[in-house]
Design an enzyme around this catalytic site. Structure first.
Site, short mmCIF file in Angstrom:
data_model
loop_
_atom_site.label_atom_id
_atom_site.label_comp_id
_atom_site.label_asym_id
_atom_site.label_seq_id
_atom_site.Cartn_x
_atom_site.Cartn_y
_atom_site.Cartn_z
N GLY A 101 0.81 -1.22 0.00
CA GLY A 101 0.00 0.00 0.00
C GLY A 101 0.84 1.27 0.00
CE LYS A 138 -9.97 6.51 1.38
NZ LYS A 138 -10.36 6.63 2.78
CG ASN A 148 -3.45 8.19 4.38
OD1 ASN A 148 -2.36 7.93 3.88
ND2 ASN A 148 -4.24 7.25 4.87
CD GLU A 240 -10.87 6.20 6.67
OE1 GLU A 240 -10.30 6.70 7.63
OE2 GLU A 240 -10.27 5.84 5.65
CG HIS A 243 -8.80 3.16 8.87
ND1 HIS A 243 -9.44 1.95 8.90
CD2 HIS A 243 -7.92 3.10 7.83
CE1 HIS A 243 -8.98 1.20 7.90
NE2 HIS A 243 -8.06 1.86 7.25
CG HIS A 264 -2.27 0.03 7.30
ND1 HIS A 264 -2.51 1.34 7.63
CD2 HIS A 264 -3.40 -0.42 6.67
CE1 HIS A 264 -3.73 1.68 7.21
NE2 HIS A 264 -4.28 0.63 6.62
N1 LIG Z 1 -7.51 3.63 0.44
C1 LIG Z 1 -6.21 3.46 0.43
O1 LIG Z 1 -5.54 4.01 -0.41
C2 LIG Z 1 -5.55 2.56 1.45
C3 LIG Z 1 -6.22 1.46 2.01
C4 LIG Z 1 -5.52 0.61 2.89
C5 LIG Z 1 -4.21 0.90 3.20
N2 LIG Z 1 -3.60 2.00 2.64
C6 LIG Z 1 -2.21 2.34 2.97
O2 LIG Z 1 -1.39 1.23 2.68
C7 LIG Z 1 -0.29 1.20 3.57
C8 LIG Z 1 -0.16 -0.18 4.16
O3 LIG Z 1 0.02 -1.12 3.14
P1 LIG Z 1 0.99 -2.37 3.32
O4 LIG Z 1 0.67 -3.05 4.57
O5 LIG Z 1 0.95 -3.11 2.04
O6 LIG Z 1 2.40 -1.65 3.58
P2 LIG Z 1 3.79 -1.64 2.80
O7 LIG Z 1 3.64 -1.23 1.41
O8 LIG Z 1 4.71 -0.82 3.66
O9 LIG Z 1 4.25 -3.18 2.86
C9 LIG Z 1 4.55 -3.77 4.09
C10 LIG Z 1 5.93 -4.43 4.08
O10 LIG Z 1 5.90 -5.60 3.27
C11 LIG Z 1 7.02 -5.62 2.38
N3 LIG Z 1 6.59 -6.37 1.21
C12 LIG Z 1 5.78 -5.96 0.19
N4 LIG Z 1 5.54 -6.97 -0.66
C13 LIG Z 1 6.22 -8.04 -0.18
C14 LIG Z 1 6.34 -9.39 -0.63
N5 LIG Z 1 5.67 -9.84 -1.70
N6 LIG Z 1 7.12 -10.22 0.10
C15 LIG Z 1 7.75 -9.80 1.22
N7 LIG Z 1 7.66 -8.54 1.70
C16 LIG Z 1 6.90 -7.67 0.98
C17 LIG Z 1 7.33 -4.17 2.14
O11 LIG Z 1 8.66 -4.00 1.74
C18 LIG Z 1 7.05 -3.57 3.51
O12 LIG Z 1 8.17 -3.68 4.33
C19 LIG Z 1 -0.54 2.26 4.61
O13 LIG Z 1 0.25 3.40 4.33
C20 LIG Z 1 -2.00 2.60 4.42
O14 LIG Z 1 -2.32 3.93 4.78
C21 LIG Z 1 -4.24 2.81 1.78
#
Ligand SMILES: NC(=O)c1ccc[n+]([C@@H]2O[C@H](COP(=O)([O-])OP(=O)(O)OC[C@H]3O[C@@H](n4cnc5c(N)ncnc54)[C@H](O)[C@@H]3O)[C@@H](O)[C@H]2O)c1
Length: 373
Positions: A101, A138, A148, A240, A243, A264
């Protein structure tokens, strides 16, 4: 499948070992360049398999940063925009998010700003991204005082999930994805709770069958909400759930512990637990529903991840600057919350599922649950 929201449908394809199909699709875009936004961990784990493959569709400019919330900044967005222009990106270029994300939100913001908007494609590699963040218009990055705070809306051209890329996720990251899913089950589709509990207990999170089930069920839950509120500013705010406190915990812990901070999804699960206790204290949610939240937090392994050294005052200060501020007018000692009156049933005025909650009550619940110090 087509992800169908308020006339803004976009194709969402998923499969296993299907990179060649992704490249064939991208080939049809008539693009002159792919600006691929990723983080260093994803680049190291999967770059060799993915980047040369993508190059078959168009020349690739790779932009990568160390992973984590620390990457979600305006500075990163500006650097990426400047690098894309310097590399020769034009209006025909496509920004590709390749990762979780975090790279997804950076890429989405870049795609919205570059020449006032170029095409965006998501290649999610985490469960959070595949089942949640890419199913949203978003896009945002964090400010000094909140998550955000700076962003825009951008519809992707397409989402391609190759579950083979998810194999390298740690158990913790997989569970973080399940936490977001659990939040959607609690707030939108409580009928998903029983099968979710069953799979969590059986420890089959990694199985292909489970991943595909979660993806399909997430598509259903998100579609049900976003069909009528694609911008998530009205009834869609139910997404949300968890959140308000979740973001505050995530931000404060990330400042302290960097990449070792609470994930997250874990933070959102804790936020949902706090919301359940708050709702019960206000006389809405019954004990059984609170117990369902409690049980999920336990089987998702989030209890051990509770940050105990983030000062509670810092969490409360972050709550005051929640990105939902202004949707509901609240007093200076209150904060707008998504609360449930029952599983799957948000409280609110019908227009928006938000209710004012006294900060004092949130502080009491944080204290009771041992969140922060
Ligand atoms: N509406 C929206 O846009 C929305 C919804 C939900 C979350 N988000 C955002 O998304 C973020 C959280 O997303 P996330 O949990 O994916 O975080 P992230 O992108 O930081 O990934 C988490 C960790 O996993 C690692 N990683 C990614 N792919 C991997 C893989 N295939 N194998 C091993 N490691 C891997 C990354 O390097 C990182 O350290 C937050 O910033 C949140 O605010 C946005």
């Amino acid at each position: 499948v087509s992800f169908d929201i308020e006339g803004m449908a976009f194709p969402y394809s998923f499969g296993s070992h299907c990179l060649d199909r992704v490249v064939a699709e991208l080939d049809g875009y008539g693009t002159d360049r792919l600006v691929v936004v990723t983080d260093d961990v994803v680049a190291r784990l999967h770059g060799d398999a993915v980047i040369p493959a993508l190059t078959a569709a168009a020349p690739v400019h790779l932009f990568s940063r160390p992973p984590g919330e620390g990457m979600k900044t305006v500075d990163t967005v500006r650097d990426c925009l400047d690098a894309a222009v310097a590399a020769g990106a034009t209006r025909r270029s496509v920004v590709v998010s390749f990762g979780g994300g975090v790279p997804g939100n950076v890429a989405g913001t870049v795609a919205g700003l570059l020449y006032r908007g170029v095409r965006l494609v998501h290649l999610p590699t985490t469960m959070v991204a595949a089942t949640d963040s890419v199913l949203s218009l978003k896009q945002a990055v964090n400010g000094q005082s909140g998550k955000n705070h700076f962003g825009l809306y951008r519809r992707p051209e397409a989402v391609f999930v190759d579950v083979a890329l998810l194999r390298t996720l740690s158990d913790r990251e997989l569970r973080s994805g399940m936490c977001e899913f659990a939040k959607n089950a609690l707030a939108i589709h409580p009928d998903l709770l029983a099968p979710l509990r069953e799979r969590l207990r059986a420890g089959v999170l990694r199985e292909l069958d489970t991943l595909l089930w979660v993806i399909e069920a997430s598509l259903d839950a998100k579609r049900a909400v976003m069909r009528y509120d694609a911008y998530e500013q009205g009834t869609g705010l139910v997404l949300e759930y968890g959140h308000t406190v979740g973001h505050a915990i995530e931000l404060c812990d990330a400042r302290r512990r960097g990449v070792d901070a609470i994930a997250h999804g874990e933070a959102i699960a804790l936020g949902a637990l706090v919301a359940a206790h708050v709702s019960a204290a206000l006389g809405h949610l019954d004990k059984e529903a609170v117990a369902v939240h409690q049980e999920l937090v336990e089987i998702l392994g989030v209890k051990e991840r509770i940050p105990i050294d983030v000062p509670r005052d810092e969490i409360l200060a972050a709550l005051r600057r929640d990105s939902k501020r202004g949707f509901l007018s609240v007093g200076s000692d209150e904060v707008a919350f998504v609360l449930l009156r029952a599983l799957g049933e948000p409280l609110g005025d019908g227009e928006r599922p938000l209710v004012p909650v006294p900060l004092r009550l949130v502080a009491e619940v944080l204290d009771e649950l041992g969140i922060g110090g």
